[in-house]
Motif scaffolding. Structure first.
Motif, mmCIF file in Angstrom:
data_model
loop_
_atom_site.group_PDB
_atom_site.id
_atom_site.type_symbol
_atom_site.label_atom_id
_atom_site.label_comp_id
_atom_site.label_asym_id
_atom_site.label_seq_id
_atom_site.Cartn_x
_atom_site.Cartn_y
_atom_site.Cartn_z
ATOM 1 N N MET A 46 0.679 -1.320 0.014
ATOM 2 C CA MET A 46 0.031 -0.049 -0.043
ATOM 3 C C MET A 46 0.857 1.299 0.004
ATOM 4 O O MET A 46 0.367 2.335 0.610
ATOM 5 C CB MET A 46 -0.896 -0.105 1.456
ATOM 6 C CG MET A 46 -1.862 -1.259 1.202
ATOM 7 S SD MET A 46 -3.225 -1.203 2.328
ATOM 8 C CE MET A 46 -4.212 0.230 1.803
ATOM 9 N N GLY A 47 1.881 1.164 -0.953
ATOM 10 C CA GLY A 47 2.700 2.348 -0.883
ATOM 11 C C GLY A 47 3.674 2.848 0.158
ATOM 12 O O GLY A 47 3.890 4.008 0.309
ATOM 13 N N GLY A 48 3.803 2.260 1.128
ATOM 14 C CA GLY A 48 4.824 2.678 2.274
ATOM 15 C C GLY A 48 6.040 3.352 1.712
ATOM 16 O O GLY A 48 6.716 2.609 0.874
ATOM 17 N N ASP A 49 6.555 4.142 2.430
ATOM 18 C CA ASP A 49 7.891 4.571 2.221
ATOM 19 C C ASP A 49 8.940 3.812 2.923
ATOM 20 O O ASP A 49 9.190 3.909 3.986
ATOM 21 C CB ASP A 49 7.988 6.224 2.515
ATOM 22 C CG ASP A 49 9.014 6.933 2.069
ATOM 23 O OD1 ASP A 49 10.111 6.253 1.580
ATOM 24 O OD2 ASP A 49 9.507 8.053 2.419
ATOM 25 N N LEU A 50 9.472 3.044 1.848
ATOM 26 C CA LEU A 50 10.597 2.307 2.375
ATOM 27 C C LEU A 50 11.911 2.928 2.849
ATOM 28 O O LEU A 50 12.840 2.263 3.538
ATOM 29 C CB LEU A 50 11.003 1.089 1.275
ATOM 30 C CG LEU A 50 9.711 0.199 0.925
ATOM 31 C CD1 LEU A 50 10.329 -0.743 -0.307
ATOM 32 C CD2 LEU A 50 9.257 -0.453 1.973
ATOM 33 N N GLY A 51 11.959 4.346 2.591
ATOM 34 C CA GLY A 51 13.271 4.950 2.993
ATOM 35 C C GLY A 51 12.994 5.270 4.508
ATOM 36 O O GLY A 51 14.027 5.731 5.185
ATOM 37 N N LYS A 52 11.622 5.075 4.915
ATOM 38 C CA LYS A 52 11.617 5.276 6.451
ATOM 39 C C LYS A 52 11.315 3.971 7.342
ATOM 40 O O LYS A 52 11.027 3.737 8.150
ATOM 41 C CB LYS A 52 10.056 5.927 6.617
ATOM 42 C CG LYS A 52 10.140 7.504 6.161
ATOM 43 C CD LYS A 52 8.834 8.211 6.422
ATOM 44 C CE LYS A 52 9.198 9.740 5.793
ATOM 45 N NZ LYS A 52 7.831 10.184 5.550
ATOM 46 N N GLY A 53 11.769 2.927 6.436
ATOM 47 C CA GLY A 53 11.862 1.439 6.984
ATOM 48 C C GLY A 53 12.951 1.256 7.810
ATOM 49 O O GLY A 53 13.982 1.873 7.805
ATOM 50 N N LYS A 54 13.146 0.083 8.417
ATOM 51 C CA LYS A 54 14.521 -0.461 9.088
ATOM 52 C C LYS A 54 15.013 -1.533 8.173
ATOM 53 O O LYS A 54 14.326 -2.426 7.687
ATOM 54 C CB LYS A 54 13.775 -0.978 10.245
ATOM 55 C CG LYS A 54 14.798 -1.159 11.481
ATOM 56 C CD LYS A 54 13.953 -1.639 12.571
ATOM 57 C CE LYS A 54 15.267 -2.284 13.691
ATOM 58 N NZ LYS A 54 14.735 -3.265 14.562
ATOM 59 N N ILE A 55 16.198 -1.338 8.364
ATOM 60 C CA ILE A 55 17.035 -2.196 7.624
ATOM 61 C C ILE A 55 17.560 -3.407 8.720
ATOM 62 O O ILE A 55 18.191 -3.210 9.577
ATOM 63 C CB ILE A 55 18.470 -1.695 6.853
ATOM 64 C CG1 ILE A 55 18.155 -0.453 6.233
ATOM 65 C CG2 ILE A 55 19.342 -2.526 6.260
ATOM 66 C CD1 ILE A 55 17.495 -1.026 4.646
ATOM 67 N N GLU A 56 17.422 -4.595 8.324
ATOM 68 C CA GLU A 56 17.780 -5.786 8.928
ATOM 69 C C GLU A 56 18.242 -6.802 8.255
ATOM 70 O O GLU A 56 17.394 -7.383 7.300
ATOM 71 C CB GLU A 56 16.523 -6.080 9.645
ATOM 72 C CG GLU A 56 16.882 -6.322 11.444
ATOM 73 C CD GLU A 56 15.418 -6.756 12.199
ATOM 74 O OE1 GLU A 56 15.170 -5.866 12.905
ATOM 75 O OE2 GLU A 56 14.950 -7.620 11.713
ATOM 76 N N ASN A 57 19.474 -7.393 8.356
ATOM 77 C CA ASN A 57 20.043 -8.761 7.610
ATOM 78 C C ASN A 57 19.930 -8.521 5.958
ATOM 79 O O ASN A 57 19.279 -9.174 5.361
ATOM 80 C CB ASN A 57 19.202 -9.838 8.082
ATOM 81 C CG ASN A 57 19.459 -10.034 9.359
ATOM 82 O OD1 ASN A 57 20.397 -9.888 9.965
ATOM 83 N ND2 ASN A 57 18.555 -10.509 9.933
ATOM 84 N N ASN A 58 20.329 -7.410 5.534
ATOM 85 C CA ASN A 58 20.037 -7.206 3.998
ATOM 86 C C ASN A 58 18.642 -7.249 3.343
ATOM 87 O O ASN A 58 18.327 -7.406 2.226
ATOM 88 C CB ASN A 58 20.885 -8.195 3.278
ATOM 89 C CG ASN A 58 22.190 -7.938 3.014
ATOM 90 O OD1 ASN A 58 22.894 -7.332 3.649
ATOM 91 N ND2 ASN A 58 22.845 -8.396 2.014
ATOM 92 N N ASN A 59 17.880 -6.888 4.427
ATOM 93 C CA ASN A 59 16.363 -6.633 4.221
ATOM 94 C C ASN A 59 15.730 -5.047 4.589
ATOM 95 O O ASN A 59 16.394 -4.796 5.477
ATOM 96 C CB ASN A 59 15.331 -7.816 4.813
ATOM 97 C CG ASN A 59 15.758 -9.060 4.285
ATOM 98 O OD1 ASN A 59 15.969 -9.297 2.998
ATOM 99 N ND2 ASN A 59 15.726 -9.870 5.335
#
Ligand code: FES
Length: 111
Positions: A46-59
């Motif tokens: 639903m279009g979440g901004d992945l720039g505001k997401g958390k990075i974990e284990n290359n994901n």
């Protein structure tokens, strides 16, 4: 479209990630263990901004409903479930991963 400049190499710290607007598309650029990745910057759910997401284990983990995408391939590593799945009745789909290269101090992706 071909190779398109996104930002300077210095704009990205190691273990950092940031969204950029490139030719009308949001692209997530991330640097993990000194490797640089580029995938679509908006979540396919639903279009979440992945720039505001958390990075974990290359994901990257979507900040909205927590779907997990591989930074390397853009593929869904873990889809939404439970409450969010029941509410939205929709799954996240694989994102596009882009080739990325360094050119004279800038990062370019192959759109
Ligand atoms: S918008 Fe990303 S998981 Fe829902």
């Amino acid at each position: 479209m071909g190779w398109t400049e996104v930002c300077s190499v210095d704009e990205l710290e190691n273990e950092g990630h940031k969204s950029f607007e490139v030719d009308g598309k949001k692209i997530l650029i991330s640097k993990v263990d000194n490797k640089i990745y580029a995938i679509d910057g908006l979540c396919s759910h639903m279009g979440g901004d992945l720039g505001k997401g958390k990075i974990e284990n290359n994901n990257v983990i979507c900040p909205k409903h927590h779907a997990v995408f591989s930074l390397e391939t853009g593929h869904v590593e873990k889809n939404i479930n439970g409450f969010f799945k029941a509410m939205t009745r929709k799954d996240a789909k694989d994102l596009h991963a882009y080739e990325i290269r360094e050119n004279e101090g800038n990062l370019e992706i192959n759109l």
